[in-house]
Design a protein around this motif. Sequence first.
Motif, mmCIF file in Angstrom:
data_model
loop_
_atom_site.group_PDB
_atom_site.id
_atom_site.type_symbol
_atom_site.label_atom_id
_atom_site.label_comp_id
_atom_site.label_asym_id
_atom_site.label_seq_id
_atom_site.Cartn_x
_atom_site.Cartn_y
_atom_site.Cartn_z
ATOM 1 N N ILE A 1 -49.817 -24.236 -16.331
ATOM 2 C CA ILE A 1 -48.374 -24.030 -16.220
ATOM 3 C C ILE A 1 -48.067 -22.561 -15.947
ATOM 4 N N ILE A 2 -48.755 -21.650 -16.667
ATOM 5 C CA ILE A 2 -48.537 -20.209 -16.463
ATOM 6 C C ILE A 2 -48.902 -19.821 -15.036
ATOM 7 N N SER B 1 -49.007 -21.776 -12.390
ATOM 8 C CA SER B 1 -48.036 -22.385 -11.471
ATOM 9 C C SER B 1 -46.746 -21.579 -11.435
ATOM 10 N N ASN B 2 -46.284 -21.138 -12.607
ATOM 11 C CA ASN B 2 -45.042 -20.357 -12.671
ATOM 12 C C ASN B 2 -45.203 -19.004 -11.996
ATOM 13 N N GLN B 3 -46.389 -18.389 -12.182
ATOM 14 C CA GLN B 3 -46.639 -17.100 -11.541
ATOM 15 C C GLN B 3 -46.674 -17.250 -10.026
ATOM 16 N N THR B 4 -47.272 -18.356 -9.558
ATOM 17 C CA THR B 4 -47.323 -18.619 -8.121
ATOM 18 C C THR B 4 -45.918 -18.774 -7.553
ATOM 19 N N SER B 5 -45.057 -19.483 -8.310
ATOM 20 C CA SER B 5 -43.672 -19.692 -7.867
ATOM 21 C C SER B 5 -42.900 -18.392 -7.862
ATOM 22 N N SER B 6 -43.135 -17.552 -8.894
ATOM 23 C CA SER B 6 -42.372 -16.296 -8.994
ATOM 24 C C SER B 6 -42.823 -15.274 -7.965
ATOM 25 N N ASN B 7 -44.052 -15.428 -7.438
ATOM 26 C CA ASN B 7 -44.553 -14.481 -6.437
ATOM 27 C C ASN B 7 -44.085 -14.801 -5.028
ATOM 28 N N LYS B 8 -43.392 -15.949 -4.866
ATOM 29 C CA LYS B 8 -42.880 -16.296 -3.538
ATOM 30 C C LYS B 8 -41.742 -15.355 -3.164
ATOM 31 N N PRO B 9 -41.577 -15.044 -1.858
ATOM 32 C CA PRO B 9 -40.477 -14.171 -1.444
ATOM 33 C C PRO B 9 -39.135 -14.739 -1.850
ATOM 34 N N LYS B 10 -38.285 -13.908 -2.395
ATOM 35 C CA LYS B 10 -36.957 -14.340 -2.830
ATOM 36 C C LYS B 10 -35.909 -13.851 -1.854
ATOM 37 N N SER B 11 -34.861 -14.620 -1.735
ATOM 38 C CA SER B 11 -33.805 -14.288 -0.779
ATOM 39 C C SER B 11 -33.006 -13.079 -1.238
ATOM 40 N N SER B 12 -33.006 -12.795 -2.534
ATOM 41 C CA SER B 12 -32.227 -11.664 -3.036
ATOM 42 C C SER B 12 -32.913 -11.066 -4.241
ATOM 43 N N THR B 13 -32.968 -9.743 -4.290
ATOM 44 C CA THR B 13 -33.550 -9.049 -5.439
ATOM 45 C C THR B 13 -32.518 -8.139 -6.081
ATOM 46 N N LYS B 14 -31.273 -8.540 -5.992
ATOM 47 C CA LYS B 14 -30.200 -7.724 -6.557
ATOM 48 C C LYS B 14 -30.259 -7.749 -8.069
ATOM 49 N N LYS B 15 -29.770 -6.688 -8.686
ATOM 50 C CA LYS B 15 -29.673 -6.630 -10.139
ATOM 51 C C LYS B 15 -28.573 -7.572 -10.595
ATOM 52 N N PRO B 16 -28.631 -7.990 -11.886
ATOM 53 C CA PRO B 16 -27.553 -8.845 -12.395
ATOM 54 C C PRO B 16 -26.194 -8.204 -12.196
ATOM 55 N N MET B 17 -25.189 -9.039 -11.901
ATOM 56 C CA MET B 17 -23.867 -8.547 -11.541
ATOM 57 C C MET B 17 -23.240 -7.665 -12.616
ATOM 58 N N ARG B 18 -23.554 -7.999 -13.907
ATOM 59 C CA ARG B 18 -22.895 -7.237 -14.953
ATOM 60 C C ARG B 18 -23.400 -5.799 -15.039
ATOM 61 N N GLU B 19 -24.556 -5.516 -14.398
ATOM 62 C CA GLU B 19 -25.102 -4.165 -14.458
ATOM 63 C C GLU B 19 -24.630 -3.298 -13.292
ATOM 64 N N ARG B 20 -23.994 -3.897 -12.300
ATOM 65 C CA ARG B 20 -23.589 -3.149 -11.113
ATOM 66 C C ARG B 20 -22.088 -2.924 -11.135
ATOM 67 N N LYS B 21 -21.699 -1.696 -11.254
ATOM 68 C CA LYS B 21 -20.276 -1.353 -11.353
ATOM 69 C C LYS B 21 -19.733 -0.964 -9.984
ATOM 70 N N VAL B 22 -19.768 -1.961 -9.090
ATOM 71 C CA VAL B 22 -19.251 -1.725 -7.735
ATOM 72 C C VAL B 22 -18.281 -2.847 -7.401
ATOM 73 N N ARG B 23 -17.432 -2.608 -6.411
ATOM 74 C CA ARG B 23 -16.453 -3.624 -6.014
ATOM 75 C C ARG B 23 -17.092 -4.651 -5.100
ATOM 76 N N LEU B 24 -16.400 -5.791 -4.963
ATOM 77 C CA LEU B 24 -16.868 -6.815 -4.025
ATOM 78 C C LEU B 24 -16.817 -6.270 -2.602
ATOM 79 N N THR B 25 -17.864 -6.549 -1.855
ATOM 80 C CA THR B 25 -17.838 -6.196 -0.442
ATOM 81 C C THR B 25 -16.950 -7.190 0.300
#
Length: 576
Positions: A482-483, A485-509
Amino acid sequence: MLMSVSHLSKYNNLKCIAKDISFSIHERDKIGLIGLNGTGKSTLLKILAGQEDYKGEIIKKKDIRINYLPQIPSFQPQNTVLEQVYEDVGHDVAEYEIKSILNRFQIINHSQPISQLSGGQKKRVALAIALIKPCDLLLLDEPTNHLDHEMIEYLEKYLTKFNRALVMITHDRYFLERITHRMLELEHGQLYTYEANYSLYLEQKAKREESLQNAQHKRKQFLKKELEWVRAGVQARTTKNKGRLQRYEALSQQADLPVTQNLEMIDTASRLGQKTIELHGISHRFDHLLFQPFDYLFQRNERVGIVGINGSGKSTLLHIIAGQIQPTSGEVEYGETIRIGYFKQGHEDMDDNQRVIDYIQEEARYLKTRQGEFSAKQMCEKFLFDKELQYTPIGRLSGGEKRRLYLLKVLMGAPNVLLLDEPTNDLDITTLQILEDYLDSFQGIIITVSHDRYFLDRLCDTLFVFSHQQIQVHNGGYSDYIITSNQTSSNKPKSSTKKPMRERKVRLTYLEKKELESLEADIPALEQKLQQLDEQLNQVTDFHDIQELSNQRNALENEIETKSIRWLELLEKEEQ
């Protein structure tokens, strides 16, 4: 409080199930009921469900609704699956909900007669019924039997979120650990309560037993001294002497702690030569392909676990290795010294009228082991079938006792290759622990199909993973797999690597604003589409159409969930 049990006693013939026990069940309690096979766990659950008579008092909350999953369900064979569900739950539940949960447990042909279902399929229908029907108290007897790992994980998540009272019997230790917060242990007719999950229960039980043993030791030491005083011929002429004699009499009449007999496993394996079992391109199909050609050479003393969804061909592979069916293609090559013992699901074909000892003597009257030669009667005693039980008809044994008897018969053949198909079903946890210790030291090959995650972690060093009509070999136990398999899934390219919204103090684009507006229009439209699918599900009867619509519904639910999460993220960012 949902239920109060006071001074409950229950006997099956001369066997004591419960002797003057008392306990209560509160709203949102999650209780694990454990004990050795044959102690009466299932009987106690039937009493709580109102299906067994008893002596004592049970006070239930007014209008309490109780759902009960028996170990072996009883259905009307002429009913279809859907008819049986409606018969048990009524017509207040929407049909799409019923079909959805049946599909979740891989019961997709809802018009199939009950008489055509296997025992495992009936158990899954019964589990679906128990979960569908609204209740205040849910009673489950071995709910994980006949479920694959995906179903077990779904059930685990469901019961974790379940906000009503739950009492269950299960041998799945991970299940107990993660779901329960209270344990009831039935032992020698007494009930012991632990405010704990499984791991804390083990600690508390060890402390309780140690305390009782110390108390018994002190009592015996005191009685020894008092016996010397009594033998000295002291006359009970004074009040002090009378009181001392009365205390001695009272303490001497106290019963010693009951001795719990444990299953005694001995080394029954025959010598295994250098040449073992080799699979040469074996493949199998019935009306469809189960698995593609597979090659493997089993090593001496190897422990292999087999996992995969129900119907993927796990038991079929064991049948092929056992030589009970021929593969569609390929062949199995055996070494000259190979002796296979096959422990199948269920209790094999037992004659309920046959005596226990006769069933074992059919296999062998004597067994030669590294510890010496043992008769069938001696082996029965080591497997907790005393002289009285040996001459008891098999039909009077509990489900766990039948399973233990079947295991003994397999071992009487002195195998050096053990094929185990769901060996943990219906066995109590103590017996499982002893079996695991025995299998650790077993001088031979072990190949097991099991849904018990703890058992796989404890025993196996190799896994055969059935997935997409292929058998993949994984080194390590279930948790390792299981570990990985999960590592294999997490190593796949992700569409977005943005930080969580609550940590970014910027306005909506500008694009995010457009996306938010689009989501606010899309989500209601998708929810309306979901409602339309539900209406369609209520109208169709062909199970292929039901399956297709159910798949569409699941995909739509996932889409709504994904878009809802994104909408909440953008909304939170806008507020910041």
